[in-house]
Design a protein around this motif. Sequence first.
Motif, short mmCIF file in Angstrom:
data_model
loop_
_atom_site.label_atom_id
_atom_site.label_comp_id
_atom_site.label_asym_id
_atom_site.label_seq_id
_atom_site.Cartn_x
_atom_site.Cartn_y
_atom_site.Cartn_z
N GLN A 43 0.79 -1.22 0.00
CA GLN A 43 0.00 0.00 0.00
C GLN A 43 0.83 1.28 0.00
OE1 GLN A 43 -1.19 2.33 2.70
NE2 GLN A 43 -2.69 3.22 1.29
N TRP A 74 -6.53 -3.22 -5.11
CA TRP A 74 -6.83 -2.77 -3.75
C TRP A 74 -5.56 -2.68 -2.90
CZ3 TRP A 74 -9.91 -5.79 -6.74
CH2 TRP A 74 -11.23 -5.37 -6.92
N GLY A 77 -3.89 0.62 -3.40
CA GLY A 77 -4.80 1.75 -3.37
C GLY A 77 -4.61 2.64 -2.15
N THR A 81 -9.37 2.56 0.00
CA THR A 81 -9.52 1.48 -0.98
C THR A 81 -8.98 0.17 -0.42
OG1 THR A 81 -9.39 3.02 -2.84
CG2 THR A 81 -8.88 0.72 -3.29
N PHE A 82 -7.80 0.23 0.18
CA PHE A 82 -7.18 -0.94 0.80
C PHE A 82 -8.11 -1.55 1.84
CE2 PHE A 82 -4.68 -2.75 4.28
CZ PHE A 82 -3.77 -3.57 3.63
N GLY A 85 -11.52 -3.03 0.26
CA GLY A 85 -11.34 -4.31 -0.40
C GLY A 85 -11.09 -5.44 0.56
N SER A 86 -10.25 -5.19 1.56
CA SER A 86 -9.91 -6.23 2.54
C SER A 86 -11.13 -6.64 3.35
CB SER A 86 -8.81 -5.71 3.48
OG SER A 86 -7.66 -5.35 2.76
N THR A 316 -11.55 -1.11 -9.22
CA THR A 316 -12.08 -1.39 -7.88
C THR A 316 -13.55 -1.02 -7.72
OG1 THR A 316 -11.29 0.76 -7.09
CG2 THR A 316 -9.81 -1.12 -6.81
#
Length: 396
Positions: A43, A74, A77, A81-82, A85-86, A316
Amino acid sequence: MSICGIIAEYNPFHLGHIYHIEQSRRLTGATHTVAVMSGNFVQRGEAAAVDKFARAKMAVMGGIDLVLELPVPWAVGTAQTFAAGSVQLLDKLGVVDRLSFGSECGDISAISRLAEIIDSDEMRACMVPLLDSGMTFAAARQAAAEQCCGRLSELLQSPNDTLAVEYVRALKLLDSRILPVAVKRAGAAHDGQPDGTTASAGYIRSCIIRGERDCVQYMPDSARDILLTEIERRRAVTDSKRLEMLILHRLRQMEPADIAALPDISEGLENRIYDAARNCTDPAALVDAIKVKRYTHARLRRICLSALLGVTADMTGAGIPYIRVLAMNGRGAEILGAASGKCPLPIITRSRDAQALSGRAKAIFDAESRAVDTYGLLTEQIQPCGANLTHGIITI
């Protein structure tokens, strides 16, 4: 069965991660753990020290039962965003009860309150004039939070608390059944110097780059052995110069319209990147050549890395399209068994599962494969293509 989810990069896996896993089990009563882990790029806009398969093996040998991959759009991102998505990946699995994350404050009620305020109309109204004045997003949000919630805003000054807020926001947005749990961080600070028996992943990475090996004392024996083996086999990334040159090469092939399609581009930034790439004669100075007050170095590194990896802003938008298993033990297999029939996404455990993907899911997996092949150009010994499809699940 009680399943606790963890979101991590394990870059690399160290004793602080062991502490977090143990505390997560203690606080949640979990019988099983599943980690969502970034792949070969992370990231902060950089390549991981060793590849995802080595790091996934470290994780399972260190106490995680099942390691799932966060796809590259992701993984590289923004924090939002990270986190989105997670959290979505864990939620779609359909069997996770708790999400545990490290936190400087360790106060889940404070984190939840701040997450709620950040999504309020009042907060959004406060941010508009600050952003219009030229502040970075992070600075504008910090200033707006100070106006809206006083001392609670101090949480946004701590990296783990900031991510924790994003995890809670993502859970709320999904109306997820997963409950958040904060583990108070102990020992070395994020990217800080060693403290007692612990050191940050950033400190360990810096030692690896300098060729120092004493840092492995801050890793469990199993992770240490894996790391040293990868270094000995010349499969670690110990120099950023190759990545910087590849990024500059890729940007010089792009037109402003291509750059505008990258994630997090706004206000004509594509033109500044285009000009900087064409005029920059030192790849290491590219981000500095692009830098203006409004954009942080981290944001620009992520944008440049996205250009190299072929990640675009639209990737995404529709959410996680599949779940990829990297590593597991017997309890991990039990988690997958419990998820069968509950998870609406295809779960990839074999190459034939990946080959059966179509449409957007195939496009994302293909982007991941390109990222793995690109990573193979960054290690001391260049690696052949194809590992993303041919490397099997690591079973312990």
